[in-house]
Design a protein around this motif. Structure first.
Motif, PDB file in Angstrom:
ATOM      1  N   VAL A   1      49.401  88.979 -31.267  1.00 54.06           N
ATOM      2  CA  VAL A   1      50.303  89.263 -32.361  1.00 54.06           C
ATOM      3  C   VAL A   1      49.614  89.449 -33.647  1.00 54.06           C
ATOM      4  N   ASP A   2      49.967  90.406 -34.185  1.00 50.95           N
ATOM      5  CA  ASP A   2      49.152  90.966 -35.336  1.00 50.95           C
ATOM      6  C   ASP A   2      47.701  91.024 -34.951  1.00 50.95           C
ATOM      7  N   GLN A   3      47.532  91.677 -33.838  1.00 52.10           N
ATOM      8  CA  GLN A   3      45.912  92.087 -33.368  1.00 52.10           C
ATOM      9  C   GLN A   3      45.240  90.576 -33.018  1.00 52.10           C
ATOM     10  N   VAL A   4      45.862  89.429 -32.798  1.00 49.25           N
ATOM     11  CA  VAL A   4      45.321  88.156 -32.586  1.00 49.25           C
ATOM     12  C   VAL A   4      45.710  87.645 -31.364  1.00 49.25           C
ATOM     13  N   MET A   5      44.874  87.216 -30.373  1.00 59.66           N
ATOM     14  CA  MET A   5      45.322  86.737 -29.077  1.00 59.66           C
ATOM     15  C   MET A   5      45.614  85.375 -29.375  1.00 59.66           C
ATOM     16  N   ARG A   6      46.761  84.947 -28.612  1.00 59.86           N
ATOM     17  CA  ARG A   6      47.266  83.652 -28.749  1.00 59.86           C
ATOM     18  C   ARG A   6      47.799  83.116 -27.239  1.00 59.86           C
ATOM     19  N   LEU A   7      47.939  81.574 -27.409  1.00 58.59           N
ATOM     20  CA  LEU A   7      48.530  81.279 -26.168  1.00 58.59           C
ATOM     21  C   LEU A   7      50.189  80.758 -26.696  1.00 58.59           C
ATOM     22  N   GLU A   8      51.112  81.228 -25.582  1.00 55.90           N
ATOM     23  CA  GLU A   8      52.386  80.968 -26.108  1.00 55.90           C
ATOM     24  C   GLU A   8      53.127  80.247 -24.784  1.00 55.90           C
ATOM     25  N   ARG A   9      53.890  79.403 -25.115  1.00 56.49           N
ATOM     26  CA  ARG A   9      55.019  78.923 -24.137  1.00 56.49           C
ATOM     27  C   ARG A   9      56.264  78.605 -24.679  1.00 56.49           C
ATOM     28  N   ILE A  10      57.508  78.979 -24.068  1.00 59.98           N
ATOM     29  CA  ILE A  10      58.585  78.565 -24.296  1.00 59.98           C
ATOM     30  C   ILE A  10      59.050  77.376 -23.667  1.00 59.98           C
ATOM     31  N   PHE A  11      59.541  76.260 -24.348  1.00 56.25           N
ATOM     32  CA  PHE A  11      60.150  75.232 -23.586  1.00 56.25           C
ATOM     33  C   PHE A  11      61.642  75.074 -23.831  1.00 56.25           C
ATOM     34  N   ILE A  12      62.332  74.826 -22.684  1.00 55.90           N
ATOM     35  CA  ILE A  12      63.860  74.818 -22.875  1.00 55.90           C
ATOM     36  C   ILE A  12      64.253  73.332 -22.721  1.00 55.90           C
ATOM     37  N   PHE A  13      65.274  72.890 -23.410  1.00 55.36           N
ATOM     38  CA  PHE A  13      65.853  71.753 -23.384  1.00 55.36           C
ATOM     39  C   PHE A  13      67.364  71.590 -23.520  1.00 55.36           C
ATOM     40  N   ARG A  14      68.104  70.491 -23.041  1.00 58.24           N
ATOM     41  CA  ARG A  14      69.529  70.595 -22.874  1.00 58.24           C
ATOM     42  C   ARG A  14      70.166  70.682 -24.454  1.00 58.24           C
ATOM     43  N   ASN A  15      69.402  70.179 -25.444  1.00 64.20           N
ATOM     44  CA  ASN A  15      70.102  70.319 -26.715  1.00 64.20           C
ATOM     45  C   ASN A  15      68.986  70.413 -27.864  1.00 64.20           C
ATOM     46  N   PHE A  16      69.743  70.277 -29.016  1.00 66.62           N
ATOM     47  CA  PHE A  16      68.728  70.478 -30.137  1.00 66.62           C
ATOM     48  C   PHE A  16      67.921  69.034 -30.588  1.00 66.62           C
ATOM     49  N   ARG A  17      68.627  68.072 -30.345  1.00 66.79           N
ATOM     50  CA  ARG A  17      67.992  66.770 -30.427  1.00 66.79           C
ATOM     51  C   ARG A  17      66.693  66.681 -29.472  1.00 66.79           C
ATOM     52  N   LEU A  18      66.827  66.933 -28.317  1.00 69.99           N
ATOM     53  CA  LEU A  18      65.640  66.677 -27.445  1.00 69.99           C
ATOM     54  C   LEU A  18      64.589  67.914 -27.745  1.00 69.99           C
ATOM     55  N   ALA A  19      64.834  69.269 -28.356  1.00 69.41           N
ATOM     56  CA  ALA A  19      63.943  70.075 -28.688  1.00 69.41           C
ATOM     57  C   ALA A  19      63.251  69.511 -30.051  1.00 69.41           C
ATOM     58  N   LEU A  20      64.041  68.833 -30.799  1.00 64.13           N
ATOM     59  CA  LEU A  20      63.511  68.464 -32.181  1.00 64.13           C
ATOM     60  C   LEU A  20      62.342  67.155 -31.674  1.00 64.13           C
ATOM     61  N   THR A  21      62.672  66.491 -30.788  1.00 66.50           N
ATOM     62  CA  THR A  21      61.742  65.078 -30.334  1.00 66.50           C
ATOM     63  C   THR A  21      60.602  65.746 -29.806  1.00 66.50           C
ATOM     64  N   PHE A  22      60.836  66.831 -28.996  1.00 68.94           N
ATOM     65  CA  PHE A  22      59.435  67.436 -28.456  1.00 68.94           C
ATOM     66  C   PHE A  22      58.562  68.277 -29.549  1.00 68.94           C
ATOM     67  N   THR A  23      59.246  68.971 -30.517  1.00 70.50           N
ATOM     68  CA  THR A  23      58.359  69.340 -31.526  1.00 70.50           C
ATOM     69  C   THR A  23      57.830  68.223 -32.712  1.00 70.50           C
ATOM     70  N   ASN A  24      58.420  67.277 -32.569  1.00 68.89           N
ATOM     71  CA  ASN A  24      57.616  66.186 -33.542  1.00 68.89           C
ATOM     72  C   ASN A  24      56.668  65.624 -32.618  1.00 68.89           C
ATOM     73  N   ARG A  25      56.868  65.436 -31.209  1.00 67.39           N
ATOM     74  CA  ARG A  25      55.758  64.833 -30.531  1.00 67.39           C
ATOM     75  C   ARG A  25      54.589  65.881 -30.344  1.00 67.39           C
ATOM     76  N   VAL A  26      54.867  67.190 -30.618  1.00 65.22           N
ATOM     77  CA  VAL A  26      53.665  68.123 -30.516  1.00 65.22           C
ATOM     78  C   VAL A  26      53.171  68.152 -32.036  1.00 65.22           C
ATOM     79  N   GLY A  27      53.861  67.919 -32.888  1.00 61.96           N
ATOM     80  CA  GLY A  27      53.120  67.795 -34.292  1.00 61.96           C
ATOM     81  C   GLY A  27      52.148  66.526 -34.286  1.00 61.96           C
ATOM     82  N   GLU A  28      52.651  65.434 -33.770  1.00 58.92           N
ATOM     83  CA  GLU A  28      51.727  64.376 -33.531  1.00 58.92           C
ATOM     84  C   GLU A  28      50.270  64.863 -32.913  1.00 58.92           C
ATOM     85  N   LEU A  29      50.519  65.362 -31.824  1.00 59.65           N
ATOM     86  CA  LEU A  29      49.476  65.902 -30.949  1.00 59.65           C
ATOM     87  C   LEU A  29      48.380  66.689 -31.836  1.00 59.65           C
TER      88      LEU A  29
END
Length: 112
Positions: free
Chosen positions: A38-66
């Protein structure tokens, strides 16, 4: 020692990017992740799928803590039922071993 058991090392602008041979070896340890450019910079990407927004947001917060624990911060896009995470090292405009460590730890957060 597996990647998710390692800790990120302090990184500076002169740190080397992951060499192509090392990239091939490390990506095998995180098979769900894709190296992208992306923009000439190599990155690692993964898309995670969840049943709803609440689960996606919980995961986001856990990645933020990490990210805070490791002192290394990804791009995170949270949508209804979907979270896209991209790791790369801003200081070197590319991939460092730290990115692979954090990708593996992100996978572990999903399992916990």
């Amino acid at each position: 020692m597996t990647l998710n058991q390692e800790d990120c090392a302090a990184c500076h602008a002169e740190a080397p990017q992951v060499a192509p041979e090392e990239l091939a070896e490390l990506i095998q340890q995180i098979p769900e992740w894709q190296p992208i450019v992306v923009d000439q910079v190599m990155r690692l990407e993964r898309i995670f799928i969840f049943r709803n927004f609440r689960l996606a947001l919980t995961f986001t917060n856990r990645v933020g803590e990490l990210a805070e624990q490791e002192g290394h911060h990804p791009e995170i896009v949270t949508e209804w039922g979907k979270v896209t995470v991209r790791w790369w090292t801003h200081a070197i405009a590319g991939l460092h071993r730290n990115d692979f460590i954090c990708a593996a730890k992100t996978d572990a957060v999903l399992v916990d």
